[in-house]
Every structure is written in C-alpha cells, then in structure tokens.
Scaffold this motif. Structure first.
Motif, PDB file in Angstrom:
ATOM      1  N   PRO A   1      21.043  40.049  52.270  1.00 43.77           N
ATOM      2  CA  PRO A   1      21.439  39.748  53.651  1.00 43.77           C
ATOM      3  C   PRO A   1      20.252  39.697  54.613  1.00 43.77           C
ATOM      4  O   PRO A   1      20.219  38.878  55.536  1.00 43.77           O
TER       5      PRO A   1
ATOM      6  N   LYS B   1      19.368  36.861  57.708  1.00 39.69           N
ATOM      7  CA  LYS B   1      19.247  37.416  59.073  1.00 39.69           C
ATOM      8  C   LYS B   1      17.853  37.103  59.629  1.00 39.69           C
ATOM      9  O   LYS B   1      17.709  36.708  60.785  1.00 39.69           O
TER      10      LYS B   1
ATOM     11  N   THR C   1      16.737  50.757  48.652  1.00 45.16           N
ATOM     12  CA  THR C   1      17.644  51.281  49.677  1.00 45.16           C
ATOM     13  C   THR C   1      18.558  52.348  49.068  1.00 45.16           C
ATOM     14  O   THR C   1      18.686  53.463  49.593  1.00 45.16           O
TER      15      THR C   1
ATOM     16  N   GLY D   1      29.078  45.890  46.315  1.00 47.93           N
ATOM     17  CA  GLY D   1      27.975  45.271  47.047  1.00 47.93           C
ATOM     18  C   GLY D   1      26.663  45.546  46.323  1.00 47.93           C
ATOM     19  O   GLY D   1      26.607  46.401  45.430  1.00 47.93           O
ATOM     20  N   ALA D   2      25.609  44.835  46.724  1.00 46.16           N
ATOM     21  CA  ALA D   2      24.341  44.977  46.002  1.00 46.16           C
ATOM     22  C   ALA D   2      23.800  46.403  46.109  1.00 46.16           C
ATOM     23  O   ALA D   2      23.415  47.013  45.101  1.00 46.16           O
ATOM     24  N   VAL D   3      23.788  46.969  47.326  1.00 43.63           N
ATOM     25  CA  VAL D   3      23.286  48.340  47.479  1.00 43.63           C
ATOM     26  C   VAL D   3      24.263  49.325  46.833  1.00 43.63           C
ATOM     27  O   VAL D   3      23.849  50.263  46.138  1.00 43.63           O
TER      28      VAL D   3
ATOM     29  N   SER E   1      37.621  46.609  47.974  1.00 39.27           N
ATOM     30  CA  SER E   1      38.775  46.045  48.681  1.00 39.27           C
ATOM     31  C   SER E   1      39.561  45.058  47.821  1.00 39.27           C
ATOM     32  O   SER E   1      40.448  44.379  48.319  1.00 39.27           O
TER      33      SER E   1
ATOM     34  N   LYS F   1      36.442  43.417  42.687  1.00 39.77           N
ATOM     35  CA  LYS F   1      35.374  44.354  43.038  1.00 39.77           C
ATOM     36  C   LYS F   1      35.572  45.698  42.334  1.00 39.77           C
ATOM     37  O   LYS F   1      34.603  46.381  41.996  1.00 39.77           O
TER      38      LYS F   1
ATOM     39  N   TYR G   1      39.931  50.952  49.695  1.00 40.02           N
ATOM     40  CA  TYR G   1      39.973  51.599  51.011  1.00 40.02           C
ATOM     41  C   TYR G   1      41.012  50.972  51.934  1.00 40.02           C
ATOM     42  O   TYR G   1      41.231  51.456  53.037  1.00 40.02           O
TER      43      TYR G   1
ATOM     44  N   ASN H   1      34.706  53.740  58.319  1.00 40.23           N
ATOM     45  CA  ASN H   1      35.127  54.692  57.278  1.00 40.23           C
ATOM     46  C   ASN H   1      35.054  56.166  57.647  1.00 40.23           C
ATOM     47  O   ASN H   1      35.625  57.001  56.933  1.00 40.23           O
TER      48      ASN H   1
ATOM     49  N   TYR I   1      23.259  52.882  56.164  1.00 43.96           N
ATOM     50  CA  TYR I   1      22.185  51.890  56.046  1.00 43.96           C
ATOM     51  C   TYR I   1      22.540  50.517  56.589  1.00 43.96           C
ATOM     52  O   TYR I   1      21.751  49.586  56.475  1.00 43.96           O
TER      53      TYR I   1
ATOM     54  N   MET J   1      18.908  54.986  57.740  1.00 43.24           N
ATOM     55  CA  MET J   1      17.893  54.581  56.760  1.00 43.24           C
ATOM     56  C   MET J   1      17.619  53.075  56.849  1.00 43.24           C
ATOM     57  O   MET J   1      18.542  52.274  56.846  1.00 43.24           O
TER      58      MET J   1
ATOM     59  N   VAL K   1      15.025  50.274  54.979  1.00 45.34           N
ATOM     60  CA  VAL K   1      14.079  50.161  53.850  1.00 45.34           C
ATOM     61  C   VAL K   1      12.674  49.753  54.325  1.00 45.34           C
ATOM     62  O   VAL K   1      11.673  50.158  53.734  1.00 45.34           O
TER      63      VAL K   1
HETATM   64  N1  LIG Z   1      19.094  49.679  56.153  1.00 47.60           N
HETATM   65  C1  LIG Z   1      18.521  48.986  55.177  1.00 47.60           C
HETATM   66  O1  LIG Z   1      17.332  49.159  54.856  1.00 47.60           O
HETATM   67  C2  LIG Z   1      19.346  47.986  54.429  1.00 47.60           C
HETATM   68  C3  LIG Z   1      18.987  47.641  53.123  1.00 47.60           C
HETATM   69  C4  LIG Z   1      19.812  46.763  52.402  1.00 47.60           C
HETATM   70  C5  LIG Z   1      20.942  46.223  53.026  1.00 47.60           C
HETATM   71  N2  LIG Z   1      21.202  46.534  54.316  1.00 47.60           N
HETATM   72  C6  LIG Z   1      22.395  45.985  54.977  1.00 47.60           C
HETATM   73  O2  LIG Z   1      23.504  46.572  54.308  1.00 47.60           O
HETATM   74  C7  LIG Z   1      24.576  45.654  54.255  1.00 47.60           C
HETATM   75  C8  LIG Z   1      25.037  45.490  52.808  1.00 47.60           C
HETATM   76  O3  LIG Z   1      23.987  44.921  52.043  1.00 47.60           O
HETATM   77  P1  LIG Z   1      24.280  44.446  50.550  1.00 47.60           P
HETATM   78  O4  LIG Z   1      23.096  43.694  50.096  1.00 47.60           O
HETATM   79  O5  LIG Z   1      24.797  45.564  49.734  1.00 47.60           O
HETATM   80  O6  LIG Z   1      25.454  43.416  50.864  1.00 47.60           O
HETATM   81  P2  LIG Z   1      26.658  42.889  49.923  1.00 47.60           P
HETATM   82  O7  LIG Z   1      26.176  42.714  48.538  1.00 47.60           O
HETATM   83  O8  LIG Z   1      27.238  41.735  50.644  1.00 47.60           O
HETATM   84  O9  LIG Z   1      27.695  44.097  49.936  1.00 47.60           O
HETATM   85  C9  LIG Z   1      28.353  44.566  51.056  1.00 47.60           C
HETATM   86  C10 LIG Z   1      29.557  45.317  50.542  1.00 47.60           C
HETATM   87  O10 LIG Z   1      30.107  46.125  51.576  1.00 47.60           O
HETATM   88  C11 LIG Z   1      31.516  46.129  51.391  1.00 47.60           C
HETATM   89  N3  LIG Z   1      32.185  46.551  52.623  1.00 47.60           N
HETATM   90  C12 LIG Z   1      32.291  45.894  53.795  1.00 47.60           C
HETATM   91  N4  LIG Z   1      33.019  46.628  54.670  1.00 47.60           N
HETATM   92  C13 LIG Z   1      33.360  47.765  54.032  1.00 47.60           C
HETATM   93  C14 LIG Z   1      34.101  48.916  54.404  1.00 47.60           C
HETATM   94  N5  LIG Z   1      34.655  49.055  55.611  1.00 47.60           N
HETATM   95  N6  LIG Z   1      34.240  49.911  53.493  1.00 47.60           N
HETATM   96  C15 LIG Z   1      33.710  49.806  52.261  1.00 47.60           C
HETATM   97  N7  LIG Z   1      32.988  48.728  51.860  1.00 47.60           N
HETATM   98  C16 LIG Z   1      32.843  47.721  52.730  1.00 47.60           C
HETATM   99  C17 LIG Z   1      31.813  44.698  50.991  1.00 47.60           C
HETATM  100  O11 LIG Z   1      33.014  44.552  50.270  1.00 47.60           O
HETATM  101  P3  LIG Z   1      34.443  44.439  50.972  1.00 47.60           P
HETATM  102  O12 LIG Z   1      34.267  43.803  52.307  1.00 47.60           O
HETATM  103  O13 LIG Z   1      35.287  43.656  50.053  1.00 47.60           O
HETATM  104  O14 LIG Z   1      34.871  45.832  51.026  1.00 47.60           O
HETATM  105  C18 LIG Z   1      30.648  44.385  50.054  1.00 47.60           C
HETATM  106  O15 LIG Z   1      30.957  44.691  48.711  1.00 47.60           O
HETATM  107  C19 LIG Z   1      24.059  44.368  54.920  1.00 47.60           C
HETATM  108  O16 LIG Z   1      24.448  44.397  56.280  1.00 47.60           O
HETATM  109  C20 LIG Z   1      22.560  44.491  54.821  1.00 47.60           C
HETATM  110  O17 LIG Z   1      21.885  43.773  55.806  1.00 47.60           O
HETATM  111  C21 LIG Z   1      20.442  47.399  55.022  1.00 47.60           C
END
Ligand SMILES: NC(=O)c1ccc[n+]([C@@H]2O[C@H](COP(=O)([O-])OP(=O)(O)OC[C@H]3O[C@@H](n4cnc5c(N)ncnc54)[C@H](OP(=O)(O)O)[C@@H]3O)[C@@H](O)[C@H]2O)c1
Length: 324
Positions: free
Chosen positions: A42, A46, A132, A155-157, A177, A181, A196, A224, A241, A265, A267
């Motif tokens: 993501p 962005k 992460t 999700g990836a993380v 969800s 998944k 959830y 959550n 995160y 957090m 990364v």
């Molecule tokens: N802070 C950092 O350093 C950092 C690092 C990596 C990623 N990120 C951010 O973290 C987010 C996720 O990244 P990703 O690469 O893992 O994305 P991803 O692969 O698209 O996974 C996001 C997951 O979150 C789930 N999700 C969404 N709303 C939810 C909820 N209310 N409860 C439980 N699960 C929920 C989604 O599934 P469902 O909607 O079906 O539940 C999806 O499986 C992005 O916004 C990314 O920019 C931040």
C-alpha cells in the motif's frame, strides 16, 4: 534499463510510464541488484498519489520491496557479494530507484541474502510486511507462550505476523471478514480464526482467549478497540501500524484500570538496530521453513500501474511484478 517511472512535475505527475532510463551505479557502501520480482505494498500507491508532485528529484521509480541478484558493488562492499541472491527493502525510501525496474541500487544492508530454496517471488514479499510485523510482535521482547491477536490475518502484514508469532512460540488468534481470508489465515498457522463481522464476535473472542490476550498487532485500531477490550489481559500491549479515516476516541479509563498500552509503529522510522533484528529473525524463520508466501497476483512491468491499483483496491494476496 527498462523502468516504470512517474514524476517530472505537472498535473499528471503521478502517471506511470515504462521507458528506458540510464542504469544506476552503486556508490560507496551500496550494491546494485538485478531485480527479478518487484513486490507491491500500500505504501507504493500512496507515495505515488501523495508525493508525485513534490519529488526531490525529477522522476521516481516506485516500489520498496523486491528480489534479485547483486550484479555490482560499490566501494567499501565485499566484492564476493556479486552474484548473491537477495531480497531488498526500503529501495524507494528517500531514493529515486525503487524496484519496478531492471536494476535498483541500495545500501548493502538493504540487500539481504535470500536463503537457499526461497524463491524471488517470496523474497519480494518480505520487506515492508515482515519488518513491520516483526517490530509489532517483538518490540517489547519475545512473545513465546503469549496469546497474540492479529487483526486482519489475510493482509500482508497480518499474514506475516501470524507466521512470525507461531515461529516464536505464541498462541495466535486472528480476525478476517470472509471465508477466503479465513482459509489464508488458517493456512498461515493461526490457532483461532474469527470473523470480526459476526454478531457474536466479542463473545467468541473472549472465549478464544480464556487467559486473556497479551499482545495485539492491529490494522484498524478505531474499528476494533471496543470489541477487543473485554478480551485483553491486564498489561496487554496493542501495536497499531495503520491509519483510518478518522482517529479513534480512546477509552482512557479502561486503558488505565487495566494497565493497557497502545504503541504506534512506522517501518520507515525503525532504527538500524531494529531493522537488523528484523532481518536476523526473518532469515532464521525462513531457514526453519516457518514462512510461506501469500497467494500471488502477477503483473508485467508494463502493467505496473495496474499492479499498484490492484493493491489500492485491496487485492487479496500478494501483488508481484515480474521484471524482464
Ligand atoms: N506503519 C507502517 O510502517 C506500515 C507498514 C505496512 C503497512 N502499513 C499500512 O497498514 C495497512 C495494511 O497493510 P497491508 O500491506 O497488510 O495491507 P493488505 O494486504 O491490504 O491487508 C489489509 C488487511 O486489513 C484487513 N482489515 C481491514 N479492516 C479491518 C478491520 N476493521 N478489522 C480487521 N481487519 C481489517 C483487510 O481485510 P478485510 O477488510 O477483509 O477485513 C486486509 O486483509 C495499510 O494501510 C498500509 O499502508 C503500515
């Protein structure tokens, strides 16, 4: 080399084009990697949408993560690294040369030896998600014997967090969800997988962790927090995160009376030592055979814009770009 680029100013600066650009050269302490697979996160779409007009250089090659072979080294780098298979992280962090190109140049430490038997495709999915997940899990010490909740386990993380937590000896509960998944999260090794969106989710979560949840890796804190509070053990720590449309209102009394902590957090803000710890543990987990890749969606370099869009539209699984 062939590369996907955006930038060069103007109102269409986020438009991606694939074209020939000069090969980058490794400077002091850097290596050049012949990229074979670029991994999309993501952060990549962005960055393209939010920073294209304010680049400190004319053009940006997107994507932080990738995998390939080191083909040239700069001064100060052991020449025996040439030919080494590596995974790459933070390639586009404050740098113009991301991994959506035939070559990228990174500081030597950001090209990590890929253990034997691990594919470039899996390697290209390690960087952002695993570093992460690692920090969110181990930032307070180990999780052995702890009950860990991973929100969004497909999700990836989330997927990375389930596998690293299992590898480290935690009991893992995760949320999803959909059925699709749930299968991904279950295949990753989660002991408990909950939807959830179920009406009785709170009760199910409490029942899944009779001794309380000690540690949370959270993708959607505001959505959550209320539901997870009754299931948390005293002194639990929530690592958050990701941002949501609106910042949550915090239940200060519940946090205080149960000695709960919320930790943020990012990364890109990890210290060299934290990244080194992550690389060490991810490598150990790979060598132990504890990490499996997500299902893949493959794109060509010419389709880089479509690959970034797929991630933006929440593709289930890992989006990868094959580099010619
Ligand atoms: N802070 C950092 O350093 C950092 C690092 C990596 C990623 N990120 C951010 O973290 C987010 C996720 O990244 P990703 O690469 O893992 O994305 P991803 O692969 O698209 O996974 C996001 C997951 O979150 C789930 N999700 C969404 N709303 C939810 C909820 N209310 N409860 C439980 N699960 C929920 C989604 O599934 P469902 O909607 O079906 O539940 C999806 O499986 C992005 O916004 C990314 O920019 C931040």
């Amino acid at each position: 080399m062939r590369a996907a680029v955006y930038g060069a100013g103007g109102s269409k600066s986020h438009e991606l084009v694939v074209k020939d650009v000069p090969d980058p050269k490794p400077g002091w302490g850097e290596v050049r990697v012949r990229v074979r697979v670029s991994g999309v996160n993501p952060t990549d779409w962005k960055a393209r949408e939010w920073s294209a007009r304010n680049l400190p250089w004319p053009e940006q090659i997107p994507n932080q993560d990738g995998a390939g072979e080191i083909d040239a080294v700069g001064e100060g780098v052991d020449p025996s690294r040439r030919g080494q298979r590596v995974w790459v992280y933070h390639a586009a962090r404050q740098r113009p040369n991301g991994t959506a190109a035939q070559y990228t140049v990174v500081p030597s430490a950001q090209a990590v030896h890929l253990p034997e038997g691990i594919s470039f495709s899996q390697g290209a999915g390690l960087g952002i998600p695993y570093l992460t997940a690692h920090r969110c899990l181990f930032g307070d010490g180990g999780v052995q014997g702890r009950t860990v909740l991973v929100s969004g386990g497909a999700g990836a993380v989330g997927h990375a967090a389930i596998q690293l937590a299992r590898w480290a000896g935690a009991r893992v509960i995760t949320t999803v969800s959909s059925e699709e998944k749930a299968r991904i999260a279950s295949d990753a090794g989660a002991h408990g997988v909950l939807n959830y969106r179920d009406a009785d989710f709170r009760e199910k979560l409490k029942a899944a962790a009779p001794g309380g949840i000690h540690h949370v890796v959270e993708v959607a804190l505001g959505a959550n927090l209320e539901a997870m509070l009754p299931a948390l053990a005293p002194h639990a720590v929530i690592w958050t995160y990701a941002t949501e449309e609106k910042d949550p209102v915090l239940p200060v009394r519940a946090l205080m009376t149960n000695n709960l902590s919320i930790r943020g957090m990012l990364v890109y803000g990890l210290t060299a030592q934290m990244l080194e710890d992550g690389v060490r543990d991810v490598t150990a987990a790979l060598r132990a055979g504890a990490l499996e890749p997500l299902p893949e969606h493959r794109f060509t370099l010419e389709q880089t814009a479509a690959a970034l869009d797929a991630v933006k539209k929440n593709a289930v699984g890992k989006v990868l770009i094959d580099i010619p």
